[in-house]
Design a protein around this motif. Sequence first.
Motif, short mmCIF file in Angstrom:
data_model
loop_
_atom_site.label_atom_id
_atom_site.label_comp_id
_atom_site.label_asym_id
_atom_site.label_seq_id
_atom_site.Cartn_x
_atom_site.Cartn_y
_atom_site.Cartn_z
N LYS A 117 0.83 -1.20 0.00
CA LYS A 117 0.00 0.00 0.00
C LYS A 117 0.87 1.25 0.00
O LYS A 117 0.56 2.23 -0.70
N GLU A 118 1.96 1.23 0.75
CA GLU A 118 2.85 2.38 0.83
C GLU A 118 3.47 2.70 -0.54
O GLU A 118 3.57 3.86 -0.94
N LEU A 141 0.75 4.22 -2.76
CA LEU A 141 0.51 5.62 -2.42
C LEU A 141 1.65 6.51 -2.90
O LEU A 141 1.41 7.60 -3.46
N SER A 198 -2.98 10.20 -1.03
CA SER A 198 -2.92 10.06 0.42
C SER A 198 -3.68 8.81 0.83
O SER A 198 -4.44 8.22 0.04
N HIS A 199 -3.49 8.39 2.08
CA HIS A 199 -4.25 7.25 2.61
C HIS A 199 -5.75 7.51 2.47
O HIS A 199 -6.51 6.62 2.09
N THR A 251 -8.52 5.38 0.30
CA THR A 251 -9.68 4.83 1.00
C THR A 251 -10.98 5.32 0.37
O THR A 251 -11.93 4.54 0.21
#
Length: 214
Positions: free
Chosen positions: A14-15, A18, A24-25, A29
């Motif tokens: 996920k990092e 991104l 951004s997180h 989402t």
Amino acid sequence: MELLTYLQTHFITKETLLRESQLSHLELTTLIEKRLMPKAAYKLALKLECDSFFGEHSDESCLEFYPQGALVWLGAVSQVADEAQAFALFSKRYKNQLHRLKAQGFNPRDAKLDQDIDAHLESEWQHFLGGIYGLCTKTGLPEDIANKEAAIVIINEYLARDEHLSLDELTQLHQVVDLLDEASALFAPHERERSSRKRLIDDVRAKFPKPLTS
């Protein structure tokens, strides 16, 4: 840990997603909640125990892994407004790939990939959003999903026959198995024995040896 090695080799975290997408997180989402982006293919809850000169230490973390094609899909839906448009894009790419397969001679005789294609795509879309195809295809993209589904149908058609396969049919069968091999993920170590890869690639190749070419 074999599972972690597999995920780090064949998926992106996920990092990384991104960082490469500059999202951004919260933005990622939101895309998932709006049903424009699939969920992670794998989530790992890790508990670490460390013992060193400075004493014992414990930590917990959660890692999410996405398929290699996640960045490509993010780019494709960057200008999409809602789920209806995202689904239309998914459907178009899936159908276009089926047409390419038929032009190459891969033509499954199954109603769900022909007359009932729209209903089938609704189901495929739900699996896609749930992260299932991120797990079982190499890229998680509509093209690999179409390749996988079409190949599975054709292979099962061959396996349903009781008669002996001719040399030409064996050659064709192996071409379809190669197509599935190219589209399918390797699967995590604990999943392989129960996977479609084991049943429709490994077992089929073992049962039907590839004919020798002159």
